[in-house]
Write a protein that holds these residues in place. Sequence first.
Motif, short mmCIF file in Angstrom:
data_model
loop_
_atom_site.label_atom_id
_atom_site.label_comp_id
_atom_site.label_asym_id
_atom_site.label_seq_id
_atom_site.Cartn_x
_atom_site.Cartn_y
_atom_site.Cartn_z
N GLU A 1 -6.83 0.66 -0.60
CA GLU A 1 -7.20 -0.40 0.32
C GLU A 1 -8.37 0.07 1.18
OE1 GLU A 1 -3.83 -1.44 2.67
OE2 GLU A 1 -4.74 -3.29 3.39
N ASP A 12 -5.62 -1.63 -4.97
CA ASP A 12 -5.03 -2.16 -3.73
C ASP A 12 -5.98 -3.17 -3.10
OD1 ASP A 12 -3.56 -2.67 -1.49
OD2 ASP A 12 -3.20 -0.56 -0.98
N GLU A 13 -5.66 -4.43 -3.25
CA GLU A 13 -6.42 -5.54 -2.67
C GLU A 13 -7.92 -5.41 -2.92
OE1 GLU A 13 -5.11 -7.37 0.75
OE2 GLU A 13 -3.21 -6.29 0.92
N SER A 39 0.83 -1.21 0.00
CA SER A 39 0.00 0.00 0.00
C SER A 39 0.86 1.25 0.00
CB SER A 39 -0.92 0.02 1.22
OG SER A 39 -1.77 -1.10 1.21
MG LIG Z 1 -1.91 -2.83 2.24
#
Ligand SMILES: [Mg+2]
Lengths: 237, 308
Positions: A85, A161-162, A43
């Motif tokens: 995220e 991000d994810e 991140s």
């Molecule tokens: Mg992260």
Amino acid sequence: MAMLELRNVETFYGNIMALKGINLSINEGEIITLIGANGAGKSTTLMTICGIVPPRRGEILFLGKPIHRVEPHEIVALGVSQVPEGRRIFPLLTVTENLAMGAFLRNDGGEIARDIEYIFSLFPILKERRHQPGGTLSGGEQQMLAISRALMARPRLLLLDEPSLGLAPLIFQLIFRIIPKINRENGTTILLVEQNANMALKIAHRGYVLENGRITLEGAAESLLNNEEVKRAYLGL
Amino acid sequence: MSSGPRFDMDYFLELAIGGLTRGSIYALIALGYTMVYGIIELINFAHGEIYMIGAFTALIVASVLTMNGMTGVSVLILASVVAVLYAAAYGFTVEKIAYKPLRQAPRLSPLISAIGMSIFLQNYVLIAQTSDFLPFPNLLPVLPFMEPYSHIMGSTELIIVLTTALATAALTFFIKFTKLGKAMRATAQDRHMAMLVGVNVNRVISNTFIVGSALAAIGGVLIASHIGRINFSIGFITGIKAFTAAVLGGIGSIPGAVLGGLVLGWTESFATGYVSSDYEDVFAFCLLVLILIFRPAGILGRSSVQKV
Ligand SMILES: [Mg+2]
Ligand SMILES: Nc1ncnc2c1ncn2[C@@H]1O[C@H](COP(=O)(O)OP(=O)(O)O)[C@@H](O)[C@H]1O
């Protein structure tokens, strides 16, 4: 020339060094994945690229232009968007207002309206929810909205991000169908940070492995999928 | 004065209107506190001084214009416009020199800087002007049609209430529908995410100070006309009361600031009218203590985030 290039990037939180000299390059049209354990610095890498946590040392070039001292909103204007995220939907803005915020730097009103319609065709549930505050959406709906909001900027480079974190299987599959589709149909270059290394490496062209603030492995997605270390550490094999 | 067992309706109405007028002024100033808090979570203690500077500017402009033979509504309009511009410039500058350099500092630092700014601005006006109370001309026009009701509500009260309603409506429209307004709301809800969609957050913060200061200047012109005198310290007590109103309504919430202002205005008006006028300022702070104990998020505030 690479679209995005990181050269010896070092990022700090106070005295803590989170990125310890990252080198990374992404070509136009690629899907690149960045995998690594919790706390590895994934991140931070994305926030450093976007100028939210600027690097202390090193260089970041976007289309050949240094951006490591550029303000975050100007980096967005150059064509870099992020789905952070945790989705970070504006909770009190409606779904439509969230989408409009994604197009904040655009001035082509008619085109914006058309893009919103396109988003609604991609994710019909968002159309149903369009007058609801973003904070009232489910996790999966928020993820769709977060990706859509980023697309509203018509980015050349999309950082994810994810995006699959904590999603039900059906939504999970939908998100992983949409990512290559965005890449194919809009020619958007994608940097995908993922916990699910298996899925990520299946849709990516190339990948990087991040450990403790350093890139430890890189290569074509298939070769990483077959790499013994990667298998053991990230694929649970 | 009310006396005997009969309920004096006129007296009640007079207090209600008095409270509404007072509350309107608190609301105008509370809006600046609440907007700034909503965006950068700072209690801008210098905001009361911005209101005071607005009143002084209007006094100076009005005096110059009157000396040159101008009269009537044009004096009011010109004085107000200059006061608004001047106060906005002060608000903008205060943010740039006292708060922006401390954006990354621990939260206590900008708070101390704000108190310093407040003291500095008071003393600056004290030295540049005077410590005496100066008479402030009533710039507000006398509306003949209000004559029959003047024992309950005069022209001044009506104008104050209407101006506040109009300013609040304009602000609500601005926040809801304009691009800058949406950027303010997004920034208040998630500053980094706002940056990630391309909002120039520094500019949003500057504009928040400008808008809040402009509203405070309008409040300054209105209240100075109403009360008829000003000095360098008027921003202090009014500022604290407007801040109380903002907390009362739920700091960060725009409707909350207006509601808090009105509730505070009425509390003061009825308490001084029916209980005792000796402790005028005490009631406001009793209310503040009660709200902090029983409903710390304020009347319209949400427990975690409810901002602009
Ligand atoms: Mg992260
Ligand atoms: N805001 C922050 N302040 C201080 N340290 C942080 C902050 N964000 C992340 N870190 C630290 O930086 C390192 C990398 O974190 P992060 O980039 O979030 O990792 P990842 O996304 O790979 O899980 C971790 O050690 C984390 O504790």
